[in-house]
Design a protein around this motif. Sequence first.
Motif, PDB file in Angstrom:
ATOM      1  N   MET A   1     -11.553  58.937  47.994  1.00 40.74           N
ATOM      2  CA  MET A   1     -12.210  59.700  47.013  1.00 40.74           C
ATOM      3  C   MET A   1     -11.456  59.141  45.530  1.00 40.74           C
ATOM      4  O   MET A   1     -12.012  58.836  44.502  1.00 40.74           O
ATOM      5  N   LYS A   2      -9.819  59.170  45.450  1.00 43.03           N
ATOM      6  CA  LYS A   2      -9.231  58.802  44.374  1.00 43.03           C
ATOM      7  C   LYS A   2      -9.486  57.205  44.138  1.00 43.03           C
ATOM      8  O   LYS A   2      -9.681  56.943  42.998  1.00 43.03           O
ATOM      9  N   THR A   3      -9.628  56.357  45.265  1.00 42.92           N
ATOM     10  CA  THR A   3     -10.132  54.981  44.749  1.00 42.92           C
ATOM     11  C   THR A   3     -11.510  54.966  44.138  1.00 42.92           C
ATOM     12  O   THR A   3     -11.789  54.270  43.028  1.00 42.92           O
ATOM     13  N   CYS A   4     -12.370  55.747  44.438  1.00 41.06           N
ATOM     14  CA  CYS A   4     -13.811  55.670  44.036  1.00 41.06           C
ATOM     15  C   CYS A   4     -13.745  56.120  42.524  1.00 41.06           C
ATOM     16  O   CYS A   4     -14.364  55.647  41.623  1.00 41.06           O
ATOM     17  N   PHE A   5     -12.922  57.227  42.222  1.00 38.85           N
ATOM     18  CA  PHE A   5     -12.724  57.950  40.986  1.00 38.85           C
ATOM     19  C   PHE A   5     -12.340  56.716  40.063  1.00 38.85           C
ATOM     20  O   PHE A   5     -12.783  56.408  38.937  1.00 38.85           O
ATOM     21  N   MET A   6     -11.247  56.035  40.364  1.00 37.84           N
ATOM     22  CA  MET A   6     -10.590  54.891  39.576  1.00 37.84           C
ATOM     23  C   MET A   6     -11.335  53.971  39.490  1.00 37.84           C
ATOM     24  O   MET A   6     -11.560  53.472  38.348  1.00 37.84           O
ATOM     25  N   ALA A   7     -11.910  53.588  40.261  1.00 41.93           N
ATOM     26  CA  ALA A   7     -13.063  52.450  40.086  1.00 41.93           C
ATOM     27  C   ALA A   7     -14.132  52.712  39.057  1.00 41.93           C
ATOM     28  O   ALA A   7     -14.522  52.093  38.122  1.00 41.93           O
ATOM     29  N   LEU A   8     -14.782  53.971  39.124  1.00 40.68           N
ATOM     30  CA  LEU A   8     -15.692  54.364  38.039  1.00 40.68           C
ATOM     31  C   LEU A   8     -15.212  54.246  36.818  1.00 40.68           C
ATOM     32  O   LEU A   8     -15.649  53.954  35.548  1.00 40.68           O
ATOM     33  N   HIS A   9     -13.854  54.782  36.537  1.00 43.24           N
ATOM     34  CA  HIS A   9     -13.130  54.611  35.324  1.00 43.24           C
ATOM     35  C   HIS A   9     -13.003  53.148  34.696  1.00 43.24           C
ATOM     36  O   HIS A   9     -13.470  53.182  33.395  1.00 43.24           O
ATOM     37  N   ILE A  10     -12.759  52.351  35.559  1.00 48.04           N
ATOM     38  CA  ILE A  10     -12.562  50.817  35.230  1.00 48.04           C
ATOM     39  C   ILE A  10     -13.861  50.348  34.945  1.00 48.04           C
ATOM     40  O   ILE A  10     -13.994  49.777  34.076  1.00 48.04           O
ATOM     41  N   VAL A  11     -15.030  50.866  35.461  1.00 48.09           N
ATOM     42  CA  VAL A  11     -16.273  50.328  35.284  1.00 48.09           C
ATOM     43  C   VAL A  11     -16.812  50.756  33.940  1.00 48.09           C
ATOM     44  O   VAL A  11     -17.262  49.962  32.983  1.00 48.09           O
ATOM     45  N   TYR A  12     -16.452  52.210  33.507  1.00 48.29           N
ATOM     46  CA  TYR A  12     -16.780  52.588  32.253  1.00 48.29           C
ATOM     47  C   TYR A  12     -15.875  52.151  31.200  1.00 48.29           C
ATOM     48  O   TYR A  12     -16.598  51.614  30.307  1.00 48.29           O
ATOM     49  N   TYR A  13     -14.429  51.784  31.376  1.00 49.03           N
ATOM     50  CA  TYR A  13     -13.713  51.235  30.403  1.00 49.03           C
ATOM     51  C   TYR A  13     -14.019  49.893  30.101  1.00 49.03           C
ATOM     52  O   TYR A  13     -14.165  49.291  28.940  1.00 49.03           O
ATOM     53  N   GLU A  14     -14.397  48.916  31.144  1.00 50.52           N
ATOM     54  CA  GLU A  14     -15.022  47.723  30.893  1.00 50.52           C
ATOM     55  C   GLU A  14     -16.423  47.484  30.326  1.00 50.52           C
ATOM     56  O   GLU A  14     -16.852  46.627  29.637  1.00 50.52           O
ATOM     57  N   TYR A  15     -17.327  48.466  30.600  1.00 53.05           N
ATOM     58  CA  TYR A  15     -18.647  48.540  30.239  1.00 53.05           C
ATOM     59  C   TYR A  15     -18.362  48.766  28.654  1.00 53.05           C
ATOM     60  O   TYR A  15     -19.320  47.936  27.912  1.00 53.05           O
ATOM     61  N   PHE A  16     -17.683  49.558  28.361  1.00 53.91           N
ATOM     62  CA  PHE A  16     -17.668  49.893  26.711  1.00 53.91           C
ATOM     63  C   PHE A  16     -16.497  49.225  26.086  1.00 53.91           C
ATOM     64  O   PHE A  16     -16.267  49.110  24.983  1.00 53.91           O
ATOM     65  N   ASN A  17     -16.001  48.114  26.969  1.00 53.11           N
ATOM     66  CA  ASN A  17     -14.818  47.178  26.302  1.00 53.11           C
ATOM     67  C   ASN A  17     -13.533  47.932  25.673  1.00 53.11           C
ATOM     68  O   ASN A  17     -13.093  47.634  24.871  1.00 53.11           O
ATOM     69  N   ILE A  18     -13.137  48.875  26.606  1.00 55.00           N
ATOM     70  CA  ILE A  18     -12.136  49.747  26.171  1.00 55.00           C
ATOM     71  C   ILE A  18     -10.831  49.224  26.952  1.00 55.00           C
ATOM     72  O   ILE A  18     -10.908  49.340  28.127  1.00 55.00           O
ATOM     73  N   PRO A  19      -9.755  48.532  26.416  1.00 53.49           N
ATOM     74  CA  PRO A  19      -8.513  48.096  26.876  1.00 53.49           C
ATOM     75  C   PRO A  19      -8.006  49.369  27.748  1.00 53.49           C
ATOM     76  O   PRO A  19      -7.972  50.445  27.107  1.00 53.49           O
ATOM     77  N   TYR A  20      -7.314  49.246  28.904  1.00 56.07           N
ATOM     78  CA  TYR A  20      -6.524  50.126  29.596  1.00 56.07           C
ATOM     79  C   TYR A  20      -5.296  49.657  30.102  1.00 56.07           C
ATOM     80  O   TYR A  20      -4.561  50.314  30.678  1.00 56.07           O
ATOM     81  N   ASP A  21      -4.817  48.562  29.916  1.00 58.50           N
ATOM     82  CA  ASP A  21      -3.790  48.015  30.296  1.00 58.50           C
ATOM     83  C   ASP A  21      -2.480  48.159  29.330  1.00 58.50           C
ATOM     84  O   ASP A  21      -2.864  48.559  28.141  1.00 58.50           O
ATOM     85  N   TRP A  22      -1.471  48.252  29.853  1.00 58.67           N
ATOM     86  CA  TRP A  22      -0.307  48.496  29.201  1.00 58.67           C
ATOM     87  C   TRP A  22       0.168  47.739  28.087  1.00 58.67           C
ATOM     88  O   TRP A  22       0.511  48.042  26.930  1.00 58.67           O
ATOM     89  N   GLU A  23       0.024  46.303  28.233  1.00 60.06           N
ATOM     90  CA  GLU A  23       0.192  45.322  27.095  1.00 60.06           C
ATOM     91  C   GLU A  23      -0.472  45.902  25.849  1.00 60.06           C
ATOM     92  O   GLU A  23       0.277  45.251  24.786  1.00 60.06           O
ATOM     93  N   ARG A  24      -1.618  46.061  25.952  1.00 61.73           N
ATOM     94  CA  ARG A  24      -2.480  46.278  24.681  1.00 61.73           C
ATOM     95  C   ARG A  24      -2.312  47.701  24.147  1.00 61.73           C
ATOM     96  O   ARG A  24      -3.181  48.148  23.195  1.00 61.73           O
ATOM     97  N   MET A  25      -1.637  48.516  24.707  1.00 57.49           N
ATOM     98  CA  MET A  25      -1.532  50.182  24.211  1.00 57.49           C
ATOM     99  C   MET A  25      -0.930  50.005  22.897  1.00 57.49           C
ATOM    100  O   MET A  25       0.142  49.294  22.414  1.00 57.49           O
ATOM    101  N   PRO A  26      -1.731  50.801  21.987  1.00 59.80           N
ATOM    102  CA  PRO A  26      -1.029  50.753  20.550  1.00 59.80           C
ATOM    103  C   PRO A  26       0.219  51.474  20.374  1.00 59.80           C
ATOM    104  O   PRO A  26       0.609  52.244  21.382  1.00 59.80           O
ATOM    105  N   ARG A  27       1.032  51.112  19.410  1.00 59.45           N
ATOM    106  CA  ARG A  27       2.179  51.561  19.142  1.00 59.45           C
ATOM    107  C   ARG A  27       1.978  53.190  18.730  1.00 59.45           C
ATOM    108  O   ARG A  27       0.760  53.670  18.329  1.00 59.45           O
ATOM    109  N   TRP A  28       2.944  54.115  19.048  1.00 57.82           N
ATOM    110  CA  TRP A  28       2.544  55.596  18.894  1.00 57.82           C
ATOM    111  C   TRP A  28       2.196  56.012  17.515  1.00 57.82           C
ATOM    112  O   TRP A  28       1.210  56.782  17.120  1.00 57.82           O
ATOM    113  N   TYR A  29       2.431  55.270  16.376  1.00 57.17           N
ATOM    114  CA  TYR A  29       2.165  55.641  15.092  1.00 57.17           C
ATOM    115  C   TYR A  29       0.853  55.326  14.672  1.00 57.17           C
ATOM    116  O   TYR A  29       0.261  55.876  13.861  1.00 57.17           O
ATOM    117  N   LEU A  30       0.491  54.041  15.198  1.00 57.96           N
ATOM    118  CA  LEU A  30      -0.941  53.423  15.127  1.00 57.96           C
ATOM    119  C   LEU A  30      -1.882  54.634  16.116  1.00 57.96           C
ATOM    120  O   LEU A  30      -2.874  54.884  15.660  1.00 57.96           O
TER     121      LEU A  30
END
Length: 186
Positions: A1-30
């Motif tokens: 179930m957890k794997t399915c939930f994570m897969a749905l999140h990734i599909v959502y983020y990719e569909y809307f082109n929302i990055p979710y990786d650590w490297e592109r996370m904005p600085r706290w002040y931004l």
Amino acid sequence: MKTCFMALHIVYYEYFNIPYDWERMPRWYLLLARCFGCAVIEDTRRYFPHRLFHHERIYKYIHKVHHEFQPPFGMEAEYEHPLETLILGTGFFIGIMLLCDHVILLWAWVTIRLIETIDVHSGYDIPLNPLNLIPFCAGSRHHDFHHMNFIRNYASTFTWWDRIFGTDSQFIAYKEKMKKIEKKTE
């Protein structure tokens, strides 16, 4: 179930082109700046329809549902007519659509907005509340006055629209009156 939930999140983020990786996370002040931008957009988008919902010809059909409880309490913040949820809720998503450059912003904005909404409907003005450090932040006293009178103080988060259009004049007079009463009792 957890794997399915994570897969749905990734599909959502990719569909809307929302990055979710650590490297592109904005600085706290931004991140804080974008959350503030989302709050300004949401507050502006919410003020005018909220004020319209208090018009005598509309109020009893839509917004009265939200005002069934007086004084307000935290969970009542989300208790409203479905049409009101659709109309007022769009402001929440506009900021995300314009400013979201990482999933962390989505999570941060959801968290901040829920905390602020529950806070202003809590009925408590907590002196050490970090939200009170934000200039023009409405707070629970401002919104309690709205629920006490069912008019005025239409602001969601900030008080500037109420100040610009004078819809906080009764609240300001009320605060001055309370200050005078407190001085007399000292």
